[in-house]
Motif scaffolding. Structure first.
Motif, PDB file in Angstrom:
ATOM      1  N   SER A 175      40.216  41.826  37.709  1.00  0.00           N
ATOM      2  CA  SER A 175      41.290  41.178  38.477  1.00  0.00           C
ATOM      3  C   SER A 175      41.973  42.165  39.406  1.00  0.00           C
ATOM      4  O   SER A 175      42.287  41.835  40.558  1.00  0.00           O
ATOM      5  CB  SER A 175      42.315  40.554  37.526  1.00  0.00           C
ATOM      6  OG  SER A 175      41.721  39.528  36.766  1.00  0.00           O
ATOM      7  N   GLU A 176      42.216  43.387  38.926  1.00  0.00           N
ATOM      8  CA  GLU A 176      42.817  44.415  39.776  1.00  0.00           C
ATOM      9  C   GLU A 176      41.879  44.777  40.917  1.00  0.00           C
ATOM     10  O   GLU A 176      42.319  44.952  42.061  1.00  0.00           O
ATOM     11  CB  GLU A 176      43.136  45.656  38.937  1.00  0.00           C
ATOM     12  CG  GLU A 176      44.315  45.469  38.002  1.00  0.00           C
ATOM     13  CD  GLU A 176      44.476  46.623  37.026  1.00  0.00           C
ATOM     14  OE1 GLU A 176      45.589  46.828  36.530  1.00  0.00           O
ATOM     15  OE2 GLU A 176      43.464  47.313  36.734  1.00  0.00           O
ATOM     16  N   TYR A 177      40.595  44.895  40.600  1.00  0.00           N
ATOM     17  CA  TYR A 177      39.611  45.202  41.638  1.00  0.00           C
ATOM     18  C   TYR A 177      39.620  44.112  42.721  1.00  0.00           C
ATOM     19  O   TYR A 177      39.579  44.403  43.921  1.00  0.00           O
ATOM     20  CB  TYR A 177      38.214  45.338  41.043  1.00  0.00           C
ATOM     21  CG  TYR A 177      37.180  45.720  42.074  1.00  0.00           C
ATOM     22  CD1 TYR A 177      36.963  47.056  42.397  1.00  0.00           C
ATOM     23  CD2 TYR A 177      36.438  44.747  42.752  1.00  0.00           C
ATOM     24  CE1 TYR A 177      36.033  47.413  43.368  1.00  0.00           C
ATOM     25  CE2 TYR A 177      35.523  45.102  43.733  1.00  0.00           C
ATOM     26  CZ  TYR A 177      35.321  46.427  44.032  1.00  0.00           C
ATOM     27  OH  TYR A 177      34.407  46.778  45.004  1.00  0.00           O
ATOM     28  N   LYS A 178      39.691  42.851  42.295  1.00  0.00           N
ATOM     29  CA  LYS A 178      39.689  41.744  43.262  1.00  0.00           C
ATOM     30  C   LYS A 178      40.910  41.807  44.169  1.00  0.00           C
ATOM     31  O   LYS A 178      40.802  41.597  45.383  1.00  0.00           O
ATOM     32  CB  LYS A 178      39.652  40.409  42.514  1.00  0.00           C
ATOM     33  CG  LYS A 178      39.581  39.206  43.450  1.00  0.00           C
ATOM     34  CD  LYS A 178      39.435  37.911  42.680  1.00  0.00           C
ATOM     35  CE  LYS A 178      39.302  36.729  43.641  1.00  0.00           C
ATOM     36  NZ  LYS A 178      39.088  35.451  42.934  1.00  0.00           N
ATOM     37  N   ARG A 179      42.079  42.098  43.591  1.00  0.00           N
ATOM     38  CA  ARG A 179      43.301  42.184  44.395  1.00  0.00           C
ATOM     39  C   ARG A 179      43.177  43.271  45.453  1.00  0.00           C
ATOM     40  O   ARG A 179      43.526  43.068  46.617  1.00  0.00           O
ATOM     41  CB  ARG A 179      44.499  42.481  43.495  1.00  0.00           C
ATOM     42  CG  ARG A 179      45.060  41.286  42.759  1.00  0.00           C
ATOM     43  CD  ARG A 179      46.269  41.688  41.933  1.00  0.00           C
ATOM     44  NE  ARG A 179      47.296  42.270  42.769  1.00  0.00           N
ATOM     45  CZ  ARG A 179      48.141  43.212  42.363  1.00  0.00           C
ATOM     46  NH1 ARG A 179      48.061  43.696  41.147  1.00  0.00           N
ATOM     47  NH2 ARG A 179      49.062  43.672  43.178  1.00  0.00           N
ATOM     48  N   ILE A 180      42.665  44.433  45.035  1.00  0.00           N
ATOM     49  CA  ILE A 180      42.538  45.546  45.986  1.00  0.00           C
ATOM     50  C   ILE A 180      41.483  45.227  47.048  1.00  0.00           C
ATOM     51  O   ILE A 180      41.686  45.462  48.240  1.00  0.00           O
ATOM     52  CB  ILE A 180      42.174  46.845  45.240  1.00  0.00           C
ATOM     53  CG1 ILE A 180      43.298  47.239  44.277  1.00  0.00           C
ATOM     54  CG2 ILE A 180      41.915  47.978  46.231  1.00  0.00           C
ATOM     55  CD1 ILE A 180      42.920  48.362  43.318  1.00  0.00           C
ATOM     56  N   ALA A 181      40.338  44.678  46.600  1.00  0.00           N
ATOM     57  CA  ALA A 181      39.250  44.365  47.540  1.00  0.00           C
ATOM     58  C   ALA A 181      39.676  43.297  48.539  1.00  0.00           C
ATOM     59  O   ALA A 181      39.362  43.386  49.735  1.00  0.00           O
ATOM     60  CB  ALA A 181      38.014  43.908  46.762  1.00  0.00           C
ATOM     61  N   LYS A 182      40.396  42.294  48.078  1.00  0.00           N
ATOM     62  CA  LYS A 182      40.844  41.223  48.984  1.00  0.00           C
ATOM     63  C   LYS A 182      41.870  41.769  49.984  1.00  0.00           C
ATOM     64  O   LYS A 182      41.849  41.421  51.167  1.00  0.00           O
ATOM     65  CB  LYS A 182      41.440  40.064  48.185  1.00  0.00           C
ATOM     66  CG  LYS A 182      41.834  38.884  49.045  1.00  0.00           C
ATOM     67  CD  LYS A 182      42.377  37.732  48.218  1.00  0.00           C
ATOM     68  CE  LYS A 182      41.271  36.909  47.602  1.00  0.00           C
ATOM     69  NZ  LYS A 182      41.788  35.625  47.049  1.00  0.00           N
ATOM     70  N   PHE A 183      42.753  42.640  49.501  1.00  0.00           N
ATOM     71  CA  PHE A 183      43.725  43.301  50.376  1.00  0.00           C
ATOM     72  C   PHE A 183      43.005  44.087  51.477  1.00  0.00           C
ATOM     73  O   PHE A 183      43.314  43.963  52.661  1.00  0.00           O
ATOM     74  CB  PHE A 183      44.605  44.224  49.521  1.00  0.00           C
ATOM     75  CG  PHE A 183      45.350  45.279  50.284  1.00  0.00           C
ATOM     76  CD1 PHE A 183      46.370  44.951  51.155  1.00  0.00           C
ATOM     77  CD2 PHE A 183      45.035  46.627  50.115  1.00  0.00           C
ATOM     78  CE1 PHE A 183      47.069  45.930  51.849  1.00  0.00           C
ATOM     79  CE2 PHE A 183      45.720  47.621  50.804  1.00  0.00           C
ATOM     80  CZ  PHE A 183      46.738  47.269  51.676  1.00  0.00           C
ATOM     81  N   ARG A 184      42.013  44.872  51.099  1.00  0.00           N
ATOM     82  CA  ARG A 184      41.253  45.657  52.073  1.00  0.00           C
ATOM     83  C   ARG A 184      40.481  44.758  53.024  1.00  0.00           C
ATOM     84  O   ARG A 184      40.387  45.027  54.229  1.00  0.00           O
ATOM     85  CB  ARG A 184      40.301  46.606  51.330  1.00  0.00           C
ATOM     86  CG  ARG A 184      41.013  47.787  50.696  1.00  0.00           C
ATOM     87  CD  ARG A 184      41.354  48.807  51.758  1.00  0.00           C
ATOM     88  NE  ARG A 184      42.378  49.742  51.331  1.00  0.00           N
ATOM     89  CZ  ARG A 184      42.837  50.737  52.063  1.00  0.00           C
ATOM     90  NH1 ARG A 184      42.368  50.927  53.281  1.00  0.00           N
ATOM     91  NH2 ARG A 184      43.772  51.545  51.630  1.00  0.00           N
TER      92      ARG A 184
END
Length: 246
Positions: A175-184
């Protein structure tokens, strides 16, 4: 020079010579120190879901190596979580310190590159990250926007096993990875064009649920709202490096 480093899916290993490194509350201070001018330091970042402040003081030498999300694991004996549980920490591996000493002794840039490439090839290991790589591709498919349960099912894993594998190799949860990836993704896609689109349009094209969710997530990851963020940040290398100079 000081700057703010925003959450990223990549990992960085930095080699320094003649510095003292201080870490405190998402702040990294690197300052020249004449008493250790010939000594090297090796620093590695972990995943971070908040921006952290980097402060450079004085003149010193640095070589930074940026690895794609899973890439750094191929050059470490154990999983990344064993070396980088925090936003930034020393990498206490003697062979990395040895190559840092060699690189800083060599003044010729081309020879430095050759030395570094030879070192990386020599330390290249085989890692089975097939499942995590597949999960990452599903998570990064923002058009389909899979839930974590759907990602786990596609990979024939339980949620707990998926989370454990992400922690091992990426030091964060799916979930944290998704938040960061979507932000980028939102930054690369539309966020830093010469004429910034309306926030609603950026949010929609990056597959955020709505503008308020987009703004809320941005504040969590950057500490400021999207409009202020887009006005204040700088970009390098075709938007791949995003930071705010202070």
């Amino acid at each position: 020079m000081s700057y703010i480093a925003f959450p990223h899916t990549n990992t960085c290993i930095s080699l320094f010579q003649g510095v003292e490194i201080l870490r405190d509350n998402l702040t990294l201070t690197i300052k020249s120190d004449e008493t250790v001018k010939d000594q090297v330091s090796v620093e590695i970042t972990g995943k971070y879901t908040q921006p952290f402040f980097v402060n450079y003081q004085g003149l010193f030498k640095e070589i930074a190596i940026i690895f794609k999300p899973l890439g750094v694991n191929y050059f470490l004996k154990n999983d990344l979580i064993e070396y980088a549980p925090l936003f930034s920490q020393p990498l206490a591996l003697s062979h990395w310190h040895s190559i840092a000493e060699e690189l800083f002794m060599e003044e010729n840039l081309s020879k430095r590159i050759e030395l570094l490439e030879a070192f990386l090839l020599e330390n290249l290991t085989d890692k089975d990250d097939t499942i995590v790589r597949k999960a990452m591709l599903l998570i990064e498919d923002f058009e389909k926007d899979y839930t974590m349960q759907e990602v786990a099912e596609h990979c024939a894993l339980t949620i707990k096993t998926l989370q454990r594998n992400f922690k091992r190799l990426l030091t964060c949860t799916p979930s944290e990875y998704k938040r960061i990836a979507k932000f980028r993704y939102s930054l690369y896609k539309e966020g830093l064009q010469k004429e910034i689109k309306k926030l609603t349009e950026i949010a929609y094209e990056s597959n955020y649920y709505d503008q308020s969710y987009f703004i809320r997530d941005f504040k969590k990851l950057t500490g400021i709202n999207p409009k202020a963020f887009f006005q204040r940040v700088s970009k390098l290398e075709e938007n791949k490096i995003i930071w705010e100079i202070r």
